[in-house]
Scaffold this active site. Structure first.
Site, short mmCIF file in Angstrom:
data_model
loop_
_atom_site.label_atom_id
_atom_site.label_comp_id
_atom_site.label_asym_id
_atom_site.label_seq_id
_atom_site.Cartn_x
_atom_site.Cartn_y
_atom_site.Cartn_z
N GLU A 103 20.70 55.32 -7.31
CA GLU A 103 20.58 54.22 -8.27
C GLU A 103 20.40 54.78 -9.67
OE1 GLU A 103 17.69 51.08 -7.67
OE2 GLU A 103 17.93 51.18 -5.50
N GLU A 152 12.97 53.14 -2.16
CA GLU A 152 11.87 53.32 -3.10
C GLU A 152 10.52 53.16 -2.40
OE1 GLU A 152 13.97 52.26 -7.31
OE2 GLU A 152 12.62 50.77 -6.53
C1 BG6 Z 1 15.20 49.42 -7.99
C2 BG6 Z 1 15.55 48.71 -6.73
O1 BG6 Z 1 13.83 49.26 -8.14
O2 BG6 Z 1 15.72 49.01 -9.19
C3 BG6 Z 1 16.65 47.69 -6.83
O3 BG6 Z 1 15.76 49.57 -5.65
C4 BG6 Z 1 16.58 47.03 -8.19
O4 BG6 Z 1 16.53 46.80 -5.77
C5 BG6 Z 1 16.79 48.09 -9.25
O5 BG6 Z 1 17.45 45.96 -8.34
C6 BG6 Z 1 16.87 47.56 -10.66
O6 BG6 Z 1 15.77 46.75 -10.93
P1 BG6 Z 1 15.93 45.28 -11.48
O7 BG6 Z 1 14.57 44.73 -11.45
O8 BG6 Z 1 16.48 45.41 -12.85
O9 BG6 Z 1 16.86 44.58 -10.56
#
Ligand code: BG6
Length: 478
Positions: free
Chosen positions: A376, A182
């Site tokens: 993701e 990211e």
């Molecule tokens: C992304 C990241 O921003 O979202 C992860 O690459 C992160 O590291 C994921 O965990 C989900 O966000 P969060 O804050 O719910 O863990």
């Protein structure tokens, strides 16, 4: 039965990051890293924005990364569960400070290298393809302290050494790489994205873009090294994506939405098209930003573009130029957004928008014409154990079902997608809040926000559901 044309080679799996899963924060010679100084609670946000006052842990705080879910010691057990679900790929990150504990060391730490050898061997043993991020929100703290992290050009040299070291070492084990997780997060959470710490009087925007240039150069050097050392590997960039909608069709709102998207596309335009876009040059000029470059930088960027576009998608965003509308803010992976009246939100206020996933994938493919990799996606939710200790996470299944269907539609639209690794297939520490309560997994981990719990792993209802999705190659979603 759906009829989505997922290719036979589609990489179904999950994604985690070293600092949110491994724990063992000082074991095996590992050095302290930026995330190791992020406590839970109010202070966390302040530090993530770049206000860090000390370079070592403070006893009065709890730091969830220090033990996380102890993946460092339990990865064999966890990988066996991923294999049971039929994973074709697991996205992990390498902790830079396991390999170079201080970041500027001349030689790598063998114990750190050996740890990832073990991890990749274990994945391969189960036929799971490792997909590796070189830097996932983690900079050795020594580099922050001594060089002020990515604002200093020296970081490029240190990263280059690190990238070459891991590429060489794992050349026979890892065929999918990504440079910075990211990368656009640097603009929003500069400490998280780039280890930036600000002092009174700093020109924050100038520093962020200078640091961004350094990361872009480092990324191009890693691409170059990867292509030289492992010609049959693929190396990508990674964007925190999510289309921005205009709140109304007023041209001002539409233009604003375009500009918000470009704030993120800027990074990928450089990494994938190989040049600074015109709108960025105008932005620099109008905001008195001077990005210092060295001779050869522009040629390097041009010659070393990525092979695929990795991205995360959790939510779409919406924007407006009307001050009254702007009052209704919600969140979505840290990116500010006005509330979209047509959409529901998660317990953490993240907008839920499967169609936005299809829109985002189409937008990225139209723009870059390179394969996409969804690295993701998922729903962060509170999971409760029922009386008979089951976890019936139907809400997660529903979220994923709709998003996978939207991805199938995007493929049908002609978008080339090579894989889907949902976020946190096993519960891990939340990056934004540090909580364990915000769970994404198919596998529950017995651990709470304060670090209590046995760390025992328990399958949730979604475990069998995802197994079925993978087995049917995305045809069976119900
Ligand atoms: C992304 C990241 O921003 O979202 C992860 O690459 C992160 O590291 C994921 O965990 C989900 O966000 P969060 O804050 O719910 O863990």
């Amino acid at each position: 039965m759906s009829n989505y044309p997922f290719p036979e080679s589609f990489l179904w799996g999950g994604a985690i990051a070293a600092n949110q899963a491994e724990g063992a924060f000082l074991e095996g010679g590992k050095g302290l890293t930026t995330v190791d100084l992020l406590p839970t609670g109010e202070k966390r946000w302040e530090i993530m924005l770049g206000k860090l006052s000390r370079f070592e842990p403070d006893e009065q705080f709890y730091y969830p990364s220090h033990e996380a879910i102890d993946f460092y010691h339990r990865y064999k057990e966890d990988i066996a569960l991923f294999a049971e679900m039929g994973f074709k790929a697991l996205r992990v990150s390498i902790a830079w400070s396991r390999i170079f504990p201080n970041g500027d060391d001349e030689t790598p730490n063998e114990a750190g290298l050996a740890f990832y050898d073990g991890l990749f061997d274990e994945l391969r043993k189960h036929g799971i393809e490792p997909v590796v991020t070189m830097a996932h929100f983690d900079v050795p703290i020594h580099l922050v302290k001594k060089y002020k992290s990515w604002r200093n050009r020296k970081l490029v040299t240190f990263f280059k050494r690190y990238a070459r070291t891991i590429l060489e070492r794992y050349q026979h084990k890892v065929k999918y790489w990504m440079t910075f997780n990211e990368i656009n997060m640097l603009l929003h959470l500069p400490y998280v994205g780039a280890g930036l710490v600000f002092e009174e009087g700093d020109d924050v925007t100038q520093i962020k873009y200078q640091a961004a240039h350094h990361q872009l150069i480092a990324s191009a050097l890693a691409v170059k090294a990867c292509h030289e050392l492992i010609p049959d590997a693929k190396i990508g960039c990674m964007l925190a994506a999510g289309a921005t909608y205009a709140y109304t069709c007023h041209p001002d709102d539409v233009f604003d939405a375009m500009e918000k998207d470009r704030e993120s596309f800027f990074f990928i335009d450089v990494q994938s098209r190989g040049a600074y876009p015109g709108y960025a040059k105008r932005f620099f000029k109008e905001n008195n930003i001077t990005v210092e470059m060295e001779e050869g930088d522009l040629e390097l960027l041009q010659a070393n573009t990525v092979d695929y576009i990795g991205f995360s998608y959790y939510a779409s965003r919406a924007t407006s130029t009307d001050p009254d509308v702007l009052k209704n803010q919600t969140s979505g992976n840290v990116f500010g957004s006005v509330e979209n009246p047509y959409l529901e939100k998660s317990e953490w206020g993240w907008t839920i928008d499967p169609k936005g996933f299809r829109i985002t994938a189409n937008q990225l493919y139209d723009r870059y014409q390179k394969p996409l990799f969804v690295v993701e996606n998922g729903l962060g939710a509170v999971d409760e154990l029922s009386a008979d200790r089951d976890i019936n996470d139907d809400y997660r299944i529903e979220y994923l079902r709709q998003h996978i269907a939207a991805m199938g539609e995007a493929i049908e639209d002609g978008v080339e997608i090579i894989g889907y690794t949902s976020w946190g297939p096993i519960d891990i520490v939340s990056a934004s809040t540090g909580e364990m309560k915000k769970r994404y997994g198919y596998i529950y981990v017995d651990r709470d926000n304060e670090g209590n719990g046995t760390l025992k792993r328990v399958k949730k209802k979604s475990f069998d559901w995802y197994k079925m999705v993978i087995k049917s190659n995305g045809q069976e979603l119900n």
